[in-house]
Motif scaffolding. Sequence first.
Motif, short mmCIF file in Angstrom:
data_model
loop_
_atom_site.label_atom_id
_atom_site.label_comp_id
_atom_site.label_asym_id
_atom_site.label_seq_id
_atom_site.Cartn_x
_atom_site.Cartn_y
_atom_site.Cartn_z
N UNK A 228 1.11 -33.43 1.09
CA UNK A 228 1.52 -33.23 2.49
C UNK A 228 1.42 -34.53 3.28
N UNK A 229 0.38 -35.33 3.03
CA UNK A 229 0.24 -36.62 3.71
C UNK A 229 1.35 -37.57 3.30
N UNK A 230 1.65 -37.60 2.00
CA UNK A 230 2.71 -38.48 1.49
C UNK A 230 4.06 -38.14 2.12
N UNK A 231 4.39 -36.85 2.18
CA UNK A 231 5.69 -36.45 2.75
C UNK A 231 5.75 -36.75 4.24
N UNK A 232 4.64 -36.50 4.95
CA UNK A 232 4.62 -36.78 6.39
C UNK A 232 4.82 -38.27 6.66
N UNK A 233 4.15 -39.12 5.87
CA UNK A 233 4.29 -40.57 6.04
C UNK A 233 5.65 -41.06 5.56
N UNK A 234 6.18 -40.44 4.53
CA UNK A 234 7.53 -40.83 4.09
C UNK A 234 8.54 -40.63 5.21
N UNK A 235 8.42 -39.52 5.89
CA UNK A 235 9.32 -39.25 7.02
C UNK A 235 9.06 -40.23 8.16
N UNK A 236 7.78 -40.49 8.44
CA UNK A 236 7.44 -41.43 9.52
C UNK A 236 7.96 -42.83 9.23
N UNK A 237 7.83 -43.27 7.97
CA UNK A 237 8.26 -44.62 7.61
C UNK A 237 9.74 -44.68 7.22
N UNK A 238 10.41 -43.53 7.25
CA UNK A 238 11.84 -43.42 6.93
C UNK A 238 12.14 -43.96 5.53
N UNK A 239 11.26 -43.63 4.58
CA UNK A 239 11.44 -44.06 3.20
C UNK A 239 12.40 -43.13 2.46
N UNK A 240 13.12 -43.68 1.50
CA UNK A 240 14.07 -42.90 0.72
C UNK A 240 13.35 -41.94 -0.23
N UNK A 241 12.27 -42.40 -0.84
CA UNK A 241 11.47 -41.55 -1.73
C UNK A 241 10.04 -42.04 -1.70
N UNK A 242 9.14 -41.27 -2.33
CA UNK A 242 7.73 -41.65 -2.37
C UNK A 242 7.08 -41.05 -3.60
N UNK A 243 5.97 -41.65 -4.00
CA UNK A 243 5.19 -41.15 -5.14
C UNK A 243 3.73 -41.48 -4.92
N UNK A 244 2.85 -40.66 -5.49
CA UNK A 244 1.42 -40.91 -5.36
C UNK A 244 0.67 -40.32 -6.55
N UNK A 245 -0.42 -40.99 -6.93
CA UNK A 245 -1.26 -40.56 -8.05
C UNK A 245 -2.71 -40.72 -7.66
N UNK A 246 -3.53 -39.72 -7.97
CA UNK A 246 -4.98 -39.85 -7.89
C UNK A 246 -5.53 -39.57 -9.29
N UNK A 247 -6.30 -40.52 -9.82
CA UNK A 247 -6.81 -40.43 -11.19
C UNK A 247 -8.30 -40.71 -11.22
N UNK A 248 -9.00 -40.01 -12.09
CA UNK A 248 -10.41 -40.31 -12.36
C UNK A 248 -10.44 -41.50 -13.32
N UNK A 249 -10.91 -42.67 -12.88
CA UNK A 249 -10.83 -43.86 -13.73
C UNK A 249 -11.74 -43.83 -14.95
N UNK A 250 -12.75 -42.98 -14.91
CA UNK A 250 -13.69 -42.92 -16.03
C UNK A 250 -13.16 -42.06 -17.18
N UNK A 251 -12.32 -41.07 -16.85
CA UNK A 251 -11.82 -40.15 -17.88
C UNK A 251 -10.31 -40.22 -18.09
N UNK A 252 -9.57 -40.66 -17.08
CA UNK A 252 -8.10 -40.63 -17.14
C UNK A 252 -7.51 -39.33 -16.65
N UNK A 253 -8.36 -38.39 -16.21
CA UNK A 253 -7.86 -37.11 -15.71
C UNK A 253 -7.11 -37.30 -14.40
N UNK A 254 -5.91 -36.76 -14.33
CA UNK A 254 -5.10 -36.86 -13.12
C UNK A 254 -5.45 -35.71 -12.19
#
Length: 560
Positions: A228-254
Amino acid sequence: MLGVCVLWFFVIARLFTLQIWQHELYASLAAGTHEIYKELLPRRGTVYIQDGETLFPAALNRVLYQVYADTRSLNDPEDTAVRIAPLVGMDKNEQFMLFLKLKEAKERNDPFEPIKQKITEEEKTAIEALKIKGIGFAQQPFRYYPEEEIGAATIGFFGMGSDGKAVGRYGVEGYFDATLSGEPGFIRGERDAIGAWIPLGRRSFSPAHDGADIVLTIDRTIQYELCTTLEAHRIEFEAQSAAAVVMDPKTGAIKALCSASTFDPNKYNEVESVDIYNNQAIFKAYEPGSVFKPFTMAAALDQEVVTPDTTYVDEGSRKFGNFTIRNASNKVYGEQTMTNVLEFSINTGMIFVVEKLGKEIFREYVQRFGFGTRTGVQLDTEAAGDTSSLDQKGEIYAATASFGQGVLVTPVQLAAAFSAIANRGELPRPYIVQEIRYSNGEIKKTEPSVVRRVLSDRATALIVGMLVSTVENGFYRPARVPGYYVAGKTGTAQIAEGGDYVEGATNHTFVGFAPAEDPRFVMVIKYEKPKRNFADATTAATFGTMAKFLLQYYGVAPTR
């Protein structure tokens, strides 16, 4: 005599099995109803995501109903249409069209005339209460996605393929289609002259095996907040598309994987373009720009050809044959340390580093960080990226790659590679499936694993310190979180179209982790063609908002 008795015993036992235990099965076959197919078609598995201490179904099966008329028994088509139409949401015009359809069907003595598809249990009960002779119902199982647009490209959808058959497409639904589908059963037998099944005739029967349930590593709360944050900011910044990832760096779990714009998989056929199905976090490889600089610097630190305090004199540009490479905004910085090179994102400083490192060793480190190959994250349509420019002759290719131009990567690759820095030099294998639960009771769990060691402990400690300094002293104020040390880097990269870079068209990226001394997450934020000049005003701001949320969500106490 004994043989005859034994024979009769088996015949009687066989008749008992057919007439008592399998009576409903054969009665259904003989009647030619749809109910037999429930015995032969497997249940599609459910896809779950994490929801605190419990699991939440992100893709599941629901049963609705089709209401139909056997017009051979229907007395009054007009009265039937008048009474049923309001109960299934039909307006006056649709009610009249239903009457005409039922009237024509009765004239041809049609035993099966559909009235409405996908009605609910409540609507079915209301129609049943009318007790209209000739009205029947057939179950209609369908795929349901409770989260709708949230994380849709990650989950995928169950829809029609090119051959007209329903299949899993994109995301988890596409990658694990066979696993989720299970195996259909079958029955074969013989009919007599009038079409009835012969109980003692030749037959074969195999029951269906239901599809497996899949439990993802996705955290529902983080996924919702990030998407929801990504989409709201995409609209605010007038970006064509957006992507985001949150990962646990110790395990690789997304923990979250978002792509914007998004779609509702319950209405997948209503999108304006099929391109929206593609998960921007894995599908579209792009030139990352300056977020690539930490990998170049880390390799040089690991090889001990530079230290954080190594200096060089920046003159603002470097020439390679007919090509001139300049710093952003044509700035000239003069004498700078390697830490300053990251803080001020100096392109010519990275060329100095890669020349110290050497092209061959640099290429080896790029590959060791996982670029140029798929991560194997178990999602449909993952791209491998492209680092083949480093195979070409000429110094300019390593020079441009040192600051993230001329190489193509995906956000998931960036998250994994940055996790190697956050994880003391070890590259974790990214994964999104926590376990698969098969219908026979078997459970296959994913065990976290390390792909390889990329950096020494010493080099890791040095690059982490330099990335903290970059956030603290560079242009990345929006990425800071009061009370915590954050390590990270922005990237603003030109976009090439048709072989040439387009004026004013850029990709913005921020990659970082926190707390720097004991990272709980690595996060990648990317916007395509935002209407802002630099990433510190876009992706760094989104990162800062989400990093504050994550640190509070994980209950991480302030460290400064």
